[in-house]
Enzyme design. Structure first.
Site, PDB file in Angstrom:
ATOM      1  N   GLY A  79       2.302 -12.261   8.845  1.00 30.85           N
ATOM      2  CA  GLY A  79       1.722 -12.365   7.529  1.00 30.85           C
ATOM      3  C   GLY A  79       2.326 -11.803   6.655  1.00 30.85           C
ATOM      4  O   GLY A  79       2.968 -12.059   5.014  1.00 30.85           O
ATOM      5  N   ASP A 139      -5.862  -7.036   6.872  1.00 32.75           N
ATOM      6  CA  ASP A 139      -7.320  -6.841   8.009  1.00 32.75           C
ATOM      7  C   ASP A 139      -6.433  -6.618   9.040  1.00 32.75           C
ATOM      8  O   ASP A 139      -6.481  -6.947   9.853  1.00 32.75           O
ATOM      9  CB  ASP A 139      -8.635  -7.412   7.757  1.00 32.75           C
ATOM     10  CG  ASP A 139      -9.003  -7.011   8.929  1.00 32.75           C
ATOM     11  OD1 ASP A 139      -9.332  -6.038   8.942  1.00 32.75           O
ATOM     12  OD2 ASP A 139     -10.180  -7.576   9.438  1.00 32.75           O
TER      13      ASP A 139
END
Length: 286
Positions: free
Chosen positions: A138, A156
Site C-alpha cells: 500500500g 484499514d
C-alpha cells in the site's frame, strides 16, 4: 477439554474467547492467519495472534470507518482502501450507488482468499464491478498514485508493526495528502488510547496526520473484541470538517440500514473523554 483463544493486550492483561474448533491455520510470506469458531462471537480470524474480525462485532468497525466520511462529503466518487482484506470496508462502500470506483490494496492475497471462504458476509462486496483488487504494498501504491486521484482514502490496516508498520509514518500520510482531491478525506484506524503501548502508537499517528492535514480529528467507537474495547479512528482532510460539513439530508437519501452508525452517533463520536483529549494535545507538542 476446553479450548480458549487468548490475546495478550498488555503483559499484565489478557482477553479470551472460548473456542469450539479451529478452522484454519497458515503462515504466509507476511503473517500467520488463524480462523476459529466460537459460540459467543461466531467465526473470527486473527493475524499474528491478534483479532482482526469477528462475525458478531465486525459491523461496528466497518460502519464507523466508512459512514463517517461518506456522510461528511456527499461528492465522494473515487475511493482507495488500503488493507481491509476481510472485505467489510469495501462491502459498506459498495452500498453507495454514488461511488464510481473502489481500489483496494492488500499486501497479503491469502488473507482475502481465506476470508472469502470463511467470511462470505464481509467479502460480499469484493465482486462488485466497481471494485479493483491490487495485491501489493500500500505504501508504494499511494506513492505512485496520481495527484488528486481519490476523494476518500481509508487505511484499514493492522497495528503499526509487521506489514502495517509503514502505514503510520509521516511520509505515508504526505503521499495520501497528495493523492487526495481538494475536498478529499483520509480515515484510518487509530489504535486504542487506554493501554500505554497502544496509546503511544496512537499519539505518533495523530502527530503525523496533524502536521500534514489542515483538519485532523479523532473519533471513537466501542468494539468489544479490540484491546480495552475503546477504539479510535482518525479523520483528516484539506477542507472538510466532519461536524460542520455533515450532510444529513444527503446521507439519509441513501436509505441505508446500518446496525451501529446513525447521525446522532456521527455527532457524538467526536466528543472524546478528557484523558484522550490530553493524549492528543500532548502529541501536538512532541
Amino acid at each position: 477439554m476446553e479450548l480458549w483463544y487468548t490475546e495478550n493486550h498488555t503483559e499484565e492483561s489478557k482477553f479470551s474467547i472460548k473456542v469450539e474448533k479451529q478452522l484454519y491455520s497458515a503462515q504466509t510470506n507476511f503473517q500467520r492467519i488463524d480462523v476459529f469458531e466460537s459460540k459467543e462471537f461466531g467465526k473470527f480470524f486473527t493475524l499474528d495472534g491478534l483479532i482482526m474480525v469477528t462475525e458478531k462485532d465486525e459491523f461496528i468497525y466497518h460502519d464507523m470507518i466508512v459512514h463517517i466520511p461518506m456522510a461528511s462529503n456527499s461528492n465522494i466518487k473515487n475511493v482507495l482502501v488500503i488493507g481491509g482484506g476481510d472485505g467489510g470496508t469495501v462491502r459498506e462502500l459498495t452500498r453507495y450507488k454514488t461511488i464510481e470506483k473502489i481500489d483496494m490494496v492488500e499486501i497479503d492475497e491469502q488473507v482475502v482468499e481465506v476470508c472469502k471462504k470463511y467470511f462470505p458476509s464481509t467479502t460480499s462486496g469484493l465482486s462488485d464491478k466497481r471494485v479493483s483488487l491490487y495485491f501489493q504494498d500500500g505504501l508504494k501504491f499511494v506513492r505512485d498514485a496520481k495527484e488528486g486521484e481519490y476523494d476518500l482514502i481509508i487505511v484499514d490496516s493492522t497495528d503499526p508493526f509487521g506489514p502495517g508498520e509503514g502505514l503510520f509514518t509521516r511520509e505515508f500520510y504526505g503521499n495520501c495528502h497528495k493523492a487526495l482531491s481538494k475536498d478529499g478525506i483520509l480515515v484510518n484506524q487509530h489504535e486504542c488510547p487506554y493501554y500505554s503501548d497502544y496509546a503511544y502508537n496512537m499519539q505518533r499517528a495523530h502527530r503525523n496526520i496533524y502536521e500534514t492535514f489542515n483538519i485532523a480529528k479523532v473519533y471513537q467507537a466501542h468494539i468489544p473484541t479490540y484491546p480495552s474495547g475503546h477504539w479510535l479512528f482518525g479523520f483528516a482532510s484539506k477542507t472538510i470538517d466532519p461536524i460542520k460539513d455533515l450532510k444529513e439530508e444527503e446521507w439519509l437519501k441513501h436509505n441505508l440500514d446500518t446496525k451501529y452508525y446513525n447521525l446522532d452517533i456521527h455527532k457524538g463520536c467526536f466528543a472524546l473523554p478528557t484523558y484522550v483529549k490530553k493524549l492528543l494535545e500532548q502529541s501536538h507538542h512532541e
